[in-house]
Structures are given as C-alpha cells and as structure tokens.
Design a protein around this motif. Structure first.
Motif, PDB file in Angstrom:
ATOM      1  N   LEU B  73      47.016  44.016  47.181  1.00 63.02           N
ATOM      2  CA  LEU B  73      46.820  44.676  48.437  1.00 63.02           C
ATOM      3  C   LEU B  73      45.643  44.765  49.303  1.00 63.02           C
ATOM      4  O   LEU B  73      45.633  44.637  50.562  1.00 63.02           O
ATOM      5  CB  LEU B  73      47.159  46.188  48.331  1.00 63.02           C
ATOM      6  CG  LEU B  73      47.112  47.279  49.366  1.00 63.02           C
ATOM      7  CD1 LEU B  73      48.309  47.094  50.402  1.00 63.02           C
ATOM      8  CD2 LEU B  73      47.077  48.646  48.885  1.00 63.02           C
ATOM      9  N   THR B  74      44.434  44.607  48.280  1.00 62.57           N
ATOM     10  CA  THR B  74      42.974  44.672  49.141  1.00 62.57           C
ATOM     11  C   THR B  74      42.658  43.199  49.228  1.00 62.57           C
ATOM     12  O   THR B  74      41.279  43.154  49.197  1.00 62.57           O
ATOM     13  CB  THR B  74      42.227  45.560  48.480  1.00 62.57           C
ATOM     14  OG1 THR B  74      42.114  45.014  47.243  1.00 62.57           O
ATOM     15  CG2 THR B  74      42.722  46.893  48.569  1.00 62.57           C
ATOM     16  N   GLY B  75      43.384  42.064  48.946  1.00 62.38           N
ATOM     17  CA  GLY B  75      42.844  41.016  49.349  1.00 62.38           C
ATOM     18  C   GLY B  75      42.046  40.181  48.029  1.00 62.38           C
ATOM     19  O   GLY B  75      41.508  38.979  48.479  1.00 62.38           O
ATOM     20  N   TYR B  76      42.321  40.692  46.983  1.00 63.62           N
ATOM     21  CA  TYR B  76      41.772  40.007  45.852  1.00 63.62           C
ATOM     22  C   TYR B  76      42.179  38.620  45.674  1.00 63.62           C
ATOM     23  O   TYR B  76      43.138  38.297  45.785  1.00 63.62           O
ATOM     24  CB  TYR B  76      42.138  40.663  44.404  1.00 63.62           C
ATOM     25  CG  TYR B  76      41.589  40.040  43.294  1.00 63.62           C
ATOM     26  CD1 TYR B  76      40.009  39.972  43.012  1.00 63.62           C
ATOM     27  CD2 TYR B  76      42.521  39.262  42.275  1.00 63.62           C
ATOM     28  CE1 TYR B  76      39.464  39.419  41.796  1.00 63.62           C
ATOM     29  CE2 TYR B  76      41.920  38.919  41.146  1.00 63.62           C
ATOM     30  CZ  TYR B  76      40.651  38.922  40.726  1.00 63.62           C
ATOM     31  OH  TYR B  76      40.058  38.360  39.922  1.00 63.62           O
ATOM     32  N   ALA B  77      41.194  37.528  45.492  1.00 65.72           N
ATOM     33  CA  ALA B  77      41.589  36.099  45.492  1.00 65.72           C
ATOM     34  C   ALA B  77      42.316  35.575  44.331  1.00 65.72           C
ATOM     35  O   ALA B  77      42.879  34.455  44.344  1.00 65.72           O
ATOM     36  CB  ALA B  77      40.231  35.421  45.490  1.00 65.72           C
ATOM     37  N   GLY B  78      42.617  36.437  43.502  1.00 61.77           N
ATOM     38  CA  GLY B  78      43.816  36.013  42.370  1.00 61.77           C
ATOM     39  C   GLY B  78      42.969  35.265  41.505  1.00 61.77           C
ATOM     40  O   GLY B  78      43.712  34.463  40.591  1.00 61.77           O
ATOM     41  N   GLY B  79      41.691  35.436  40.857  1.00 65.53           N
ATOM     42  CA  GLY B  79      41.199  34.978  39.710  1.00 65.53           C
ATOM     43  C   GLY B  79      41.806  35.557  38.219  1.00 65.53           C
ATOM     44  O   GLY B  79      42.640  36.646  38.370  1.00 65.53           O
ATOM     45  N   ASP B  80      41.115  35.606  37.359  1.00 71.98           N
ATOM     46  CA  ASP B  80      41.298  36.065  35.802  1.00 71.98           C
ATOM     47  C   ASP B  80      41.172  37.322  35.951  1.00 71.98           C
ATOM     48  O   ASP B  80      41.885  38.086  34.990  1.00 71.98           O
ATOM     49  CB  ASP B  80      40.680  35.429  34.823  1.00 71.98           C
ATOM     50  CG  ASP B  80      41.445  34.469  33.788  1.00 71.98           C
ATOM     51  OD1 ASP B  80      42.644  34.173  34.360  1.00 71.98           O
ATOM     52  OD2 ASP B  80      41.014  33.901  33.058  1.00 71.98           O
ATOM     53  N   GLY B  81      40.204  38.056  36.473  1.00 77.43           N
ATOM     54  CA  GLY B  81      39.727  39.581  36.505  1.00 77.43           C
ATOM     55  C   GLY B  81      40.789  40.310  36.420  1.00 77.43           C
ATOM     56  O   GLY B  81      41.000  41.501  35.551  1.00 77.43           O
ATOM     57  N   ALA B  82      41.701  40.423  37.527  1.00 76.00           N
ATOM     58  CA  ALA B  82      42.784  41.289  37.689  1.00 76.00           C
ATOM     59  C   ALA B  82      43.740  41.054  36.427  1.00 76.00           C
ATOM     60  O   ALA B  82      44.368  42.072  35.977  1.00 76.00           O
ATOM     61  CB  ALA B  82      43.494  41.198  39.184  1.00 76.00           C
ATOM     62  N   VAL B  83      44.097  40.104  35.852  1.00 78.23           N
ATOM     63  CA  VAL B  83      45.009  39.820  34.918  1.00 78.23           C
ATOM     64  C   VAL B  83      44.400  40.525  33.740  1.00 78.23           C
ATOM     65  O   VAL B  83      45.032  41.141  33.042  1.00 78.23           O
ATOM     66  CB  VAL B  83      45.226  38.233  34.690  1.00 78.23           C
ATOM     67  CG1 VAL B  83      45.839  38.040  33.431  1.00 78.23           C
ATOM     68  CG2 VAL B  83      46.133  37.719  35.918  1.00 78.23           C
ATOM     69  N   LYS B  84      43.083  40.388  33.463  1.00 82.98           N
ATOM     70  CA  LYS B  84      42.435  41.011  32.280  1.00 82.98           C
ATOM     71  C   LYS B  84      42.377  42.489  32.366  1.00 82.98           C
ATOM     72  O   LYS B  84      42.659  43.224  31.352  1.00 82.98           O
ATOM     73  CB  LYS B  84      41.194  40.335  31.988  1.00 82.98           C
ATOM     74  CG  LYS B  84      41.081  38.891  31.450  1.00 82.98           C
ATOM     75  CD  LYS B  84      39.670  38.392  30.991  1.00 82.98           C
ATOM     76  CE  LYS B  84      39.781  37.001  30.389  1.00 82.98           C
ATOM     77  NZ  LYS B  84      38.419  36.168  30.319  1.00 82.98           N
TER      78      LYS B  84
END
Lengths: 340, 340
Positions: B73-84
């Motif tokens: 929603l806030t435009g996170y670029a989609g790296g590993d961070g959100a998954v972890k």
C-alpha cells in the motif's frame, strides 16, 4: 584488595572469590539494578510482583557482571549501552528460569517457593514472555545490530538446548557428547553471548569478540557441570534447592551419564527404574549417591569442569594483563571452587 | 476479479471475502510460507514437529498478509524485508498460541489436539520460546531498528494484555473499558504492529505509519470482538473449537460484561457460580445463551465490532484509492461478516 597471583593452568584456587570482579563493576551494576527495577514496572500489578519475586531473591547476577566486565576489558567507554545489554541479559536469564519452572514442575527456586506455585503456571509463562520482550526492547535502544544478532541467536539456541534436554531426559542412553550439547545450549550460550557483546559495544576486532565468547562459553559449561555436582553434594542452604532435585526429576546429568557407562547390570536396573520410569522408593537417593561415589563420577565431572575452566582462562590470553582480566580469571576459579 | 464497491460507513458487506487481499499478496505469501518452513528447521527434531503441528494446521495467516499488504500500500519496493517481517509476525503469533494453550489449559487448537496435549506443556513453552527467538533473528536480519522497536514493544504489550486477562478472568466486576484494554494488548497490538512495519520498511512518513497502525489496531479489536461472539454462536467446524469454550474456561468476554451490567439478581448469582467459581452443571451453557439472547449482548458486541471496523476503514482515508486499499477495506467487512 588482595594481590591476585595467577595460578598455573589446571589448578584452581579454592579460596577464589568473585569479590574483585564484583568490586570492579560495582558502579555499572548499580545502574544495571536500577534498570532492572524500572523495566519490570508495568501498570499490570501482577508483572512486577512475579518478576521481583524471582529477581529480588538474589542470585549473583553473574551474567550481567560478565557483560560489564568484558566491556571494561576491551576498553568500552562506559556509556549506557553495556548497562542496558547487561540488564537485557539478566532478563533473558530470568525469563528462562520462569519458563524452566513450568517445564520442570519445580516447587522451589533460589530457596523460595517457585513463582508458578504462588501465581500459577500461566503467570510464569506470561511474565517470562514480558521480560523477554523488555530484554529485546532494551537491546533495540542500544541500537547495535551485531549485539541484537548475538543475543537473539542466543535466545533461539537456549530454547533448542532446553528442548534437547526434554528429549534426553529420562533417556539412560544419553552420551557425554549429547549431554554437552544440551548444556552448551541451555546454559553456556547465554554466558557466551553475555561476554561477546562487551567487545562488540567497544567496537573491538573480531578476534577479541571471539575470545570473550570462548571465555563465556567455556566458563558456562564449567559452571553447569559444577551445578550438576552440587545437586548431588551441595548443601541445601547454599544452593537454595534440595540435594537430589535432578535425581527426583529424572534428569540425566554428567555424573549420571558417567555412572551409566560404568554401571553393573544391577545398577543399570536401578537407574532405569529411578530415572526412566521415575518409580522412586525410600532410600533411592542414598543408593544413587553410593553408586556415584563408587564410580567417582562426581570427581570426574569436576575434572571435566576444570578442563573447561582452563579453556576459559586460555581464551583470555590475547588480552594484556590488568585488574579486569585478573578478576575474570579468578571468576573461573570461583565457579569451580563452589563444589568444594 | 469482482469490482469492489465501497460501502457507506457503518455498513458491512456480508458477502465480503479475503480473496482480493489474498490474491494481491499471493507472491509474497509464497515466500513467507517458504521462510516459515525453513525457519522452523532445527537439528532438534521435536522443534519442527511441534511448530509444524500448529503452523501446518492452517489459520488464515491474516497477520503476515497485513504486513505485506501495508508494505504494498505504501509503495515498498518488494525486497526480502517485508517477507521476513511477515514471517516474524506469524512466528510471534504462533508462539503466543503455544503459550496460550498452556495458560488456558486448552485441549484443542484450530480443530486439532493442542500441542501441549500431544507433547506436554514443556514442549509448548519451549518451542514457543524458540519461535520467538527466530522471529527476532529475522527482524535483526532485516536491519530496521524502527521495525525492531515496534515489534519488540508489541511482544511486551501482548504479554501485558495476557496477564491483564489472567487478573480479569473470573472477575465479574470487569468493566467494558478494562476488557477493551485486555484485547488491545492480547490481540490488537500484533495486528497494529504487523500493519505499522509496512510503511516503516517503505520509508514513508510518520503519518502513514500511524494510519496503518490505527487500521491494524481497530481491525484487531473488531476481530477479537467477533471471535467473542463466535464463541457463543459460531459453528464448531468453522472455528475449530467448540462453542462455549470461553464460558467453560470462565473467561469474561464482552458479551458477558454487557450481560453482567444488565443482570437481574438471579442472573448475577448464575454468573458468579459459573464464571467466578466455575461450578458448572448440565445445561449451564444453554442457560448462559438464553441470558445473552435476552439482553441482546451478542448483537451489541457486534455493534461495537462494527464501530471499530468503521475506525479501521477511516484510518485508510489518507491513502489514494487503489486495489490494495480496496482489498484492505474489504478485509474489515470480512472480519465482521464472520459472525453472520
């Protein structure tokens, strides 16, 4: 202040005490104790009640002392960081004790009735969780990702060690190596992490971090082996728990592992009944002590502890001599001398 | 894919589903599930066994879905961070469930026999601790001190909420405000933290962090209130636990708090016997349901849930319309519609 005379490797000073170490970090420990008190605070009244029941009942606070001492040893300038990490280490230890009481179904802890008896298993579990959360909050405040890495990994390894012990408990086939893996996890890892974060905070090179970690790891193993010996020979008043607790809980510790390796057929039947099936009869503890003495396994466990004590001392070789190093060396002797 | 028609405030769509949200984060959730599997691994065989007993038994994984969605929603670029972080959030939740089972002495969880029944209280406590440790390790790997701060604070607040519930349980004097404080802590705080870390990872300003947090907090409260209603009216198959569990455990939830406020003298005697003293007789659950229906407290609890659902929706006002926002709005309806 006495002059500390370094002993040869392999010998321990039976008069050794923690006094020098305690004195050297006294200022820091005062701040650690204030931090501990303030961080057990909560609007939920039961939390400080349960937490302080255990925390106020003493214990030497050896782990936070080690954090402060290893920070000092490696030239940490003395900001808030070491104090907060030391308090976090003590909270991790306290959380482990609270959870252990539930796991072991203990009635006593540090000479007082266990929290789980007074407030129930649920309070022990949840207040342990609270303290673990507070520990992490303090680490986050310090802001060293490397220290966070070390201590969060330690939390995992400790739990693994405890689960390993569950599996090993009551298993008379447990080997010495398996038992060492258990105590590396459940006891020594926190000693190791407590020491390692000192040079990390001080920004010292990896060799010094590894040296402090090795000191803590080996000291922790020695400490636990001596605890195992004390459980069969210490005095109830000094230990805060009764001789024979491990035996009554069916815990396979090193004195038992060694006794099992040397057991006659008749003795093996005795250990299977008492430890695996936990069918205890009047006089069983005395019988167990007689067998342990016959095979000299308490002495042999002491020898192992001395071996790890030597390794702990050797790990400090890379540091220049000085009062903190001398006090850390003496702490090894103290941990081992407890069993006399 | 259906067209999502925004509803007026205060109305919920009984047909709402999580499908859109699930589909939007499906790629990320696949990686979350792989991460969850790999991070429950341990040489100590009992750990993956116990962890996967609970994790594999399903559950919607709503919390990690929210983390991914708020990052999107806030435009996170989609790296590993959100998954972890999403996996860490699910581990925190699983650890809480394992510890809750010990606290509540539950026999069942998600339609399966509780881990503590199969492996003992000790395994539930220790594997919970292991998962908590792994959660923190993953957060440390992500390296955002702000996210670490949010999630470690949440761990503390959750434990506080649970202890508060211990104190409130069986106390028929519990007020609506006190009960709300309990569920803010034990349930809503993790929803709030799960959502808040999304914009934190995306490096978005504080207003967006606060908005996501408010969305999660209010959704979490609504979710728990609906759970409370379901415990008196849901079907056993859908919930994975039997109707009346809260009643049998003497848990004072909002339907009861409201019923107590409206109770006749005779009803008060009934609640004191069944909830405070837990002296249960045949037909008591039916009697409880009759009283709850008489005072319409299940409907009133639903009304409260709708109120918090509105607040959750309103929190997203600052974000531009788009598919993720629409799916998050629909998730609110879904959570509330479960009770129909």
């Amino acid at each position: 202040m006495g002059v500390v005379v370094p002993l040869e490797q392999g010998r321990t000073d039976p008069e050794a005490s923690l006094d020098d170490l305690v004195r050297l970090v006294a200022g820091g420990m005062e701040r650690v104790n204030t931090t501990i008190l303030s961080r057990t605070g909560s609007d939920v009244a039961m939390i400080p009640e349960v937490a302080n029941h255990l925390i106020a009942s003493g214990g030497k606070r050896l782990r936070p002392i080690l954090t402060l001492a290893c920070a000092d040893l490696t030239g940490y300038a003395g900001g808030d960081g070491a104090v907060k990490l030391a308090a976090a280490v003590e909270f991790m230890h306290t959380a482990t004790l609270l959870h252990d009481d539930v796991v072991d179904e203990s009635d006593m802890r540090r000479g007082r009735v266990a929290a789980r008896i007074k407030w129930g298993n649920e309070a022990s579990v949840l207040v342990g969780d609270f303290l673990l959360g507070q520990a992490f909050r303090m680490m986050v405040e310090v802001g060293s990702l490397r220290a966070l890495d070390i201590l969060s990994a330690a939390a995992t390894v400790i739990a693994e060690g405890e689960v390993m012990q569950l599996t090993a408990a009551k298993n008379t086939e447990t080997s010495e190596d398996e038992y060492l893996a258990v105590i590396r996890g459940k006891t020594a890892e926190l000693f190791a992490a407590a020491c390692e974060v000192g040079p990390v905070l001080a920004g010292r090179p990896e060799a010094e971090q590894a040296a402090c970690r090795a000191y803590g790891m080996n000291l922790g193993i020695a400490f636990q082996l001596i605890d195992d010996v004390l459980d069969y020979g210490g005095t109830s008043a000094a230990l805060g728990k009764n001789v024979g607790d491990d035996f009554r809980e069916g815990k396979i510790t090193l004195p038992i592992v060694l006794a099992l390796r040397r057991a006659t057929d008749e003795e093996r039947v005795f250990w299977r009944r008492t430890l695996e099936r936990e069918e205890l009869e009047e006089g069983d503890l005395e019988q167990a002590l007689t067998i342990l003495r016959r095979h000299r396994t308490l002495e042999d466990t002491m020898d192992r502890a001395r071996h790890y004590g030597d390794a702990a001392r050797a790990a400090l070789d890379i540091f220049a001599d000085g009062p903190v190093k001398a006090a850390l060396l003496q702490a090894v002797d103290f941990c081992i001398a407890r069993a006399h």
